[in-house]
Write an enzyme that holds these catalytic residues in place. Structure first.
Site, PDB file in Angstrom:
ATOM      1  N   ARG B  12       0.880  -1.199   0.002  1.00  0.00           N
ATOM      2  CA  ARG B  12      -0.113  -0.122  -0.036  1.00  0.00           C
ATOM      3  C   ARG B  12       0.976   1.351   0.011  1.00  0.00           C
ATOM      4  O   ARG B  12       1.170   1.845  -1.095  1.00  0.00           O
ATOM      5  CB  ARG B  12      -0.897   0.076   1.286  1.00  0.00           C
ATOM      6  CG  ARG B  12      -1.986   1.082   1.249  1.00  0.00           C
ATOM      7  CD  ARG B  12      -1.758   2.363   1.646  1.00  0.00           C
ATOM      8  NE  ARG B  12      -1.351   2.460   3.050  1.00  0.00           N
ATOM      9  CZ  ARG B  12      -0.740   3.565   3.527  1.00  0.00           C
ATOM     10  NH1 ARG B  12      -0.695   4.509   2.993  1.00  0.00           N
ATOM     11  NH2 ARG B  12      -0.514   3.487   4.806  1.00  0.00           N
ATOM     12  N   ASP B  13       1.453   1.537   0.996  1.00  0.00           N
ATOM     13  CA  ASP B  13       2.201   2.724   1.128  1.00  0.00           C
ATOM     14  C   ASP B  13       3.475   2.806   0.330  1.00  0.00           C
ATOM     15  O   ASP B  13       3.979   3.808  -0.279  1.00  0.00           O
ATOM     16  CB  ASP B  13       2.686   3.010   2.542  1.00  0.00           C
ATOM     17  CG  ASP B  13       3.187   4.259   2.994  1.00  0.00           C
ATOM     18  OD1 ASP B  13       2.817   5.346   2.102  1.00  0.00           O
ATOM     19  OD2 ASP B  13       3.868   4.862   3.897  1.00  0.00           O
ATOM     20  N   HIS B 204       6.268   4.591  12.195  1.00  0.00           N
ATOM     21  CA  HIS B 204       6.218   4.422  11.047  1.00  0.00           C
ATOM     22  C   HIS B 204       6.878   5.460  10.091  1.00  0.00           C
ATOM     23  O   HIS B 204       6.654   6.775  10.196  1.00  0.00           O
ATOM     24  CB  HIS B 204       4.554   4.748  10.375  1.00  0.00           C
ATOM     25  CG  HIS B 204       4.491   4.671   9.049  1.00  0.00           C
ATOM     26  ND1 HIS B 204       3.658   3.479   8.386  1.00  0.00           N
ATOM     27  CD2 HIS B 204       4.716   5.457   7.892  1.00  0.00           C
ATOM     28  CE1 HIS B 204       3.700   3.980   7.165  1.00  0.00           C
ATOM     29  NE2 HIS B 204       4.099   5.166   6.830  1.00  0.00           N
ATOM     30  N   HIS B 206       9.770   7.081   7.432  1.00  0.00           N
ATOM     31  CA  HIS B 206      10.330   7.088   6.166  1.00  0.00           C
ATOM     32  C   HIS B 206      11.680   7.602   6.218  1.00  0.00           C
ATOM     33  O   HIS B 206      12.172   8.277   7.010  1.00  0.00           O
ATOM     34  CB  HIS B 206       9.474   8.377   5.306  1.00  0.00           C
ATOM     35  CG  HIS B 206       8.011   7.731   4.770  1.00  0.00           C
ATOM     36  ND1 HIS B 206       7.878   7.317   3.707  1.00  0.00           N
ATOM     37  CD2 HIS B 206       6.960   7.129   5.892  1.00  0.00           C
ATOM     38  CE1 HIS B 206       6.797   6.900   3.582  1.00  0.00           C
ATOM     39  NE2 HIS B 206       5.964   6.864   4.854  1.00  0.00           N
ATOM     40  N   CYS B 237       8.934   8.630  -3.605  1.00  0.00           N
ATOM     41  CA  CYS B 237       7.839   9.470  -4.250  1.00  0.00           C
ATOM     42  C   CYS B 237       8.304   9.746  -5.673  1.00  0.00           C
ATOM     43  O   CYS B 237       9.467   9.835  -6.163  1.00  0.00           O
ATOM     44  CB  CYS B 237       7.952  10.857  -3.697  1.00  0.00           C
ATOM     45  SG  CYS B 237       6.838  12.078  -4.457  1.00  0.00           S
ATOM     46  N   ASN B 246       9.547   3.961   2.936  1.00  0.00           N
ATOM     47  CA  ASN B 246       9.468   3.480   4.193  1.00  0.00           C
ATOM     48  C   ASN B 246      10.936   2.838   4.398  1.00  0.00           C
ATOM     49  O   ASN B 246      11.453   2.528   3.730  1.00  0.00           O
ATOM     50  CB  ASN B 246       8.359   2.401   4.362  1.00  0.00           C
ATOM     51  CG  ASN B 246       7.080   3.047   3.993  1.00  0.00           C
ATOM     52  OD1 ASN B 246       6.469   2.922   2.989  1.00  0.00           O
ATOM     53  ND2 ASN B 246       6.333   3.513   4.989  1.00  0.00           N
TER      54      ASN B 246
END
Lengths: 306, 306
Positions: B12-13, B204, B206, B237, B246
């Site tokens: 997902r992420d 979480h 990055h 990105c 991540n």
């Protein structure tokens, strides 16, 4: 707030592991840029035989022609007495010597037993000091050896004591193959600093498995305030595509400054240096902060072209 | 020894931030591989409008056709009531909701004030729970906002309390833009855990500036034993080349296991999954452990061809 000393080893440990051979003028431009960015402790080259490390074959010429900014200390690695003599014919400020904790790695690298290496280093160190140079020691495979696996902490402490006895002013503890994990670093450093003054230890972490910055953080928490790094994260082994080099100076500076420590390094100026090096080498450099800087700069350029 | 729970968010992420759109069968292969590698907590997709995230436009079909191994819990992100209804028509085990601490980021992302978002999430959470689903909350920009810079820790604590009150079972604290540094993580978590049970918090991180693994380490030291990560370090990105995603599951697992923690993940099996994804996307993935694994494998292959 601690003043952290960053020893920039990119021009030596970085370049010796890169495929590209940088011409003298590019190296000079990089070194000048590193000094302008505020890095004051530079390892600039190595006086090993050019056959082994062609990337640093210009050691004499580079060391002899580089214009050093005020307040900057330069050092060069020497493998033996012969290397020392070459270094002593240049204005380099300090000498760095090296050996491994593990017998097998030391033999593979230096072709001598650890004991015989220490004997040879005693001579090199004495001569360097006699000629007015401070001597730094690199101890390799402290956190693991590619041949022997785990290494003896007792052996590490013994070698450190020997190095200090012969007059080495600082020992850089190397995670040569980038296997260290943070609790291991904590345990080894806590144990070592019972026998060796913390101020005489430095951390030298490779990022092969992504743990270099975390290990540097842990070293700092234990009280080690001297850390080695390479601009851009230079130093991926040319025989292992994708392998990572030293912890990146940019990432280290970002973390340290974000933690309220002072490094004296201007990140933007430093990123321009890595940009120059990366462009010349035609490769992406691993430093994350550098890549974030690159992305931001590209976005700005695109906007200004709209 | 702590049992660390790794929530694998790569599907997902990770994928939502990659340029490549993976076909259903490749996603299925990857998800199956992740489960086989021992990952038991998988976020598999997001039920946002396909216009916003075309990479996850197959959410229904993927969630409906994926065969889930025993002991594995799946979750899907939903932005609103409509997304929830879509998710509820699939066998996904858990629902994940999200908002930002900072007002500006929340408005940019969700087009609502934080207060209105909380009201909407209360409804979504109640409905999900009523339909038998546990709900996880993502809180973004906890460690810094791209628009506002530093964010209010008081606001963070207030939102966390609200989320728990509405029945969210766990809050994943996000360093959305990858600016956090370790001492900041330590301070924020130490302060938050005075009001919020540590067992209900997850980290979480990055890796935009290289600090993700260090921040994960610090979170663990503070007592947070649930950490989000993406296989291969997926999630750079697409609009910022070189930007990192991540924290990589491989690097996290390597560090944790090296620290004596248990993750239940088989690193070799996991690297094969990242290899598959990287090959399909035609790009180098940022995970250092994965790259070290790749280098070792290539050396072996070369040797076997000699």
């Amino acid at each position: 707030m601690t003043m952290v000393t960053i020893v920039e080893v990119g021009l030596r440990d970085g370049l010796q592991n890169e495929e590209a051979i940088l011409p003298l003028e590019v190296k000079r431009e990089i070194a000048t840029g590193l000094m302008a960015a505020g890095l004051t402790e530079l390892e600039i080259t190595s006086f090993v035989h050019p056959r082994w490390i062609p990337q640093l074959a210009d050691a004499e010429e580079f060391a002899n022609t580089l214009s050093i900014s005020e307040g900057v200390t330069t050092r060069a690695l020497v493998p033996n007495r012969r290397g020392l003599e070459r270094a002593l014919h240049t204005p380099v400020d300090e000498i760095a010597v090296f050996l491994s904790v593990s017998e097998t790695h030391n033999r593979q690298n230096i072709n001598k037993s650890v004991k015989d290496t220490l004997l040879a280093l005693r001579e090199v160190t004495a001569e360097a000091k006699h000629r007015g140079k401070r001597v730094r020691g690199y101890l390799s495979t402290v956190f693991g050896c590619p041949f022997e696996g785990e290494v003896s902490l007792t052996q590490t402490a013994l070698i450190c004591t020997e190095l200090l006895k012969m007059g080495v002013y600082e020992i850089s503890l190397g995670d040569t193959i980038g296997v260290a994990t943070p609790r291991q670093v904590q345990e080894i450093l806590k144990s070592l600093t019972k026998e060796i003054p913390t101020a005489q230890l430095a951390g030298h972490f490779h990022d092969t498995r992504g743990t270099a910055l975390t290990n540097a953080y842990v070293a700092l928490e234990v009280g080690v305030t001297t850390l080695d790094s390479s601009f851009g994260g230079l130093g991926g082994c040319p025989y292992a595509p994708g392998a990572s080099g030293n912890v990146a100076t940019e990432d280290l500076v970002y973390m340290l400054e974000g933690m309220g420590e002072k490094t004296g390094v201007d990140l933007d100026a430093l990123c321009w240096v890595s940009d120059r090096a990366g462009r010349y080498m035609g490769k992406a450099l691993p430093s994350k902060v550098f890549n974030a800087w690159l992305a931001t700069r590209r976005l700005k350029e695109e906007k200004s072209h709209e």
